[in-house]
Scaffold this motif. Structure first.
Motif, short mmCIF file in Angstrom:
data_model
loop_
_atom_site.label_atom_id
_atom_site.label_comp_id
_atom_site.label_asym_id
_atom_site.label_seq_id
_atom_site.Cartn_x
_atom_site.Cartn_y
_atom_site.Cartn_z
N MET A 255 -11.39 1.05 17.80
CA MET A 255 -11.51 1.35 16.38
C MET A 255 -12.13 0.17 15.66
SD MET A 255 -7.94 3.28 15.42
CE MET A 255 -8.52 4.17 14.00
N THR A 256 -12.85 0.50 14.63
CA THR A 256 -13.46 -0.55 13.83
C THR A 256 -12.50 -1.01 12.75
OG1 THR A 256 -14.39 0.99 12.23
CG2 THR A 256 -15.74 0.49 14.18
N VAL A 257 -12.81 -2.14 12.16
CA VAL A 257 -12.00 -2.65 11.06
C VAL A 257 -11.98 -1.62 9.92
CG1 VAL A 257 -11.87 -4.42 9.27
CG2 VAL A 257 -12.37 -5.07 11.63
N SER A 258 -13.14 -1.05 9.65
CA SER A 258 -13.24 -0.08 8.57
C SER A 258 -12.32 1.12 8.81
CB SER A 258 -14.69 0.39 8.41
OG SER A 258 -14.79 1.36 7.42
N SER A 259 -12.33 1.67 10.00
CA SER A 259 -11.48 2.83 10.27
C SER A 259 -10.00 2.44 10.24
CB SER A 259 -11.86 3.50 11.58
OG SER A 259 -11.66 2.64 12.67
N ASP A 260 -9.69 1.24 10.69
CA ASP A 260 -8.30 0.77 10.62
C ASP A 260 -7.83 0.66 9.17
OD1 ASP A 260 -8.10 0.58 13.37
OD2 ASP A 260 -8.40 -1.60 13.44
N VAL A 261 -8.70 0.13 8.31
CA VAL A 261 -8.33 -0.03 6.90
C VAL A 261 -8.19 1.34 6.24
CG1 VAL A 261 -9.08 -0.98 4.67
CG2 VAL A 261 -9.35 -2.34 6.74
N LYS A 262 -9.07 2.27 6.59
CA LYS A 262 -8.98 3.62 6.03
C LYS A 262 -7.70 4.33 6.51
CE LYS A 262 -13.89 4.18 5.27
NZ LYS A 262 -15.12 4.87 5.66
N THR A 263 -7.32 4.09 7.74
CA THR A 263 -6.06 4.64 8.25
C THR A 263 -4.89 4.05 7.46
OG1 THR A 263 -6.99 4.97 10.44
CG2 THR A 263 -4.59 4.85 10.30
N CYS A 264 -4.98 2.79 7.16
CA CYS A 264 -3.94 2.12 6.37
C CYS A 264 -3.84 2.75 4.98
CB CYS A 264 -4.25 0.62 6.26
SG CYS A 264 -3.09 -0.31 5.27
N VAL A 265 -4.99 3.02 4.35
CA VAL A 265 -5.00 3.65 3.03
C VAL A 265 -4.32 5.02 3.10
CG1 VAL A 265 -6.47 4.68 1.24
CG2 VAL A 265 -7.01 2.42 2.14
N ALA A 266 -4.65 5.80 4.11
CA ALA A 266 -4.04 7.12 4.26
C ALA A 266 -2.52 7.02 4.43
CB ALA A 266 -4.66 7.85 5.44
N SER A 267 -2.08 6.05 5.20
CA SER A 267 -0.64 5.86 5.40
C SER A 267 0.05 5.44 4.10
CB SER A 267 -0.39 4.80 6.48
OG SER A 267 -0.87 5.23 7.72
N LEU A 268 -0.60 4.56 3.35
CA LEU A 268 -0.04 4.13 2.07
C LEU A 268 0.06 5.30 1.09
CD1 LEU A 268 -1.90 0.73 1.69
CD2 LEU A 268 0.59 1.02 1.80
N LYS A 269 -0.97 6.14 1.07
CA LYS A 269 -0.94 7.30 0.17
C LYS A 269 0.17 8.26 0.57
CE LYS A 269 -5.73 7.29 -1.40
NZ LYS A 269 -7.00 8.04 -1.43
N SER A 270 0.40 8.42 1.85
CA SER A 270 1.48 9.26 2.32
C SER A 270 2.84 8.70 1.89
CB SER A 270 1.42 9.39 3.84
OG SER A 270 2.53 10.11 4.32
N ALA A 271 3.00 7.40 2.04
CA ALA A 271 4.25 6.75 1.62
C ALA A 271 4.45 6.90 0.12
CB ALA A 271 4.23 5.28 2.02
N GLN A 272 3.37 6.74 -0.64
CA GLN A 272 3.47 6.89 -2.09
C GLN A 272 3.90 8.30 -2.46
OE1 GLN A 272 -0.19 6.63 -4.23
NE2 GLN A 272 0.81 6.55 -6.20
N ALA A 273 3.31 9.29 -1.82
CA ALA A 273 3.68 10.69 -2.10
C ALA A 273 5.15 10.94 -1.77
CB ALA A 273 2.78 11.63 -1.31
N SER A 274 5.62 10.37 -0.69
CA SER A 274 7.03 10.52 -0.33
C SER A 274 7.93 9.90 -1.40
CB SER A 274 7.32 9.87 1.02
OG SER A 274 6.66 10.56 2.05
N LEU A 275 7.57 8.73 -1.87
CA LEU A 275 8.36 8.06 -2.91
C LEU A 275 8.39 8.89 -4.19
CD1 LEU A 275 7.11 4.43 -2.27
CD2 LEU A 275 9.48 5.22 -1.99
N GLU A 276 7.24 9.45 -4.55
CA GLU A 276 7.19 10.29 -5.74
C GLU A 276 8.05 11.54 -5.57
OE1 GLU A 276 2.97 10.84 -6.14
OE2 GLU A 276 2.72 8.95 -7.24
N GLN A 277 8.04 12.11 -4.38
CA GLN A 277 8.86 13.29 -4.11
C GLN A 277 10.35 12.94 -4.19
OE1 GLN A 277 7.80 16.46 -3.85
NE2 GLN A 277 9.97 16.93 -3.93
N PHE A 278 10.71 11.78 -3.64
CA PHE A 278 12.10 11.33 -3.71
C PHE A 278 12.53 11.17 -5.17
CE2 PHE A 278 11.48 8.94 0.55
CZ PHE A 278 11.66 10.11 1.27
#
Length: 68
Positions: A1-24
């Motif tokens: 994986m490239t650095v770019s794809s790793d960072v984009k994966t990180c963004v997706a994970s952060l957005k998922s965590a944020q959505a979970s927090l908002e749902q909570f």
């Protein structure tokens, strides 16, 4: 994986965590917990914004990563 794809994966994970927090925050009746989850979601959004800026920087420096 490239650095770019790793960072984009990180963004997706952060957005998922944020959505979970908002749902909570929406699902709890406890005002203290609601405030905690809302603040955590807000902090997570600030981090997402910063990491997305890094994605844009990577894409401008390395155009082949754009859209990956």
């Amino acid at each position: 994986m490239t650095v770019s794809s790793d960072v984009k994966t990180c963004v997706a994970s952060l957005k998922s965590a944020q959505a979970s927090l908002e749902q909570f925050a929406l699902s709890t009746q406890n005002e203290q917990a609601k405030q905690l989850f809302t603040q955590a979601a807000s902090s997570t959004q600030q981090i997402v914004d910063q990491v997305e800026q890094r994605v844009q920087q990577l894409e401008s420096e390395e155009p082949q990563y754009k859209g990956l």
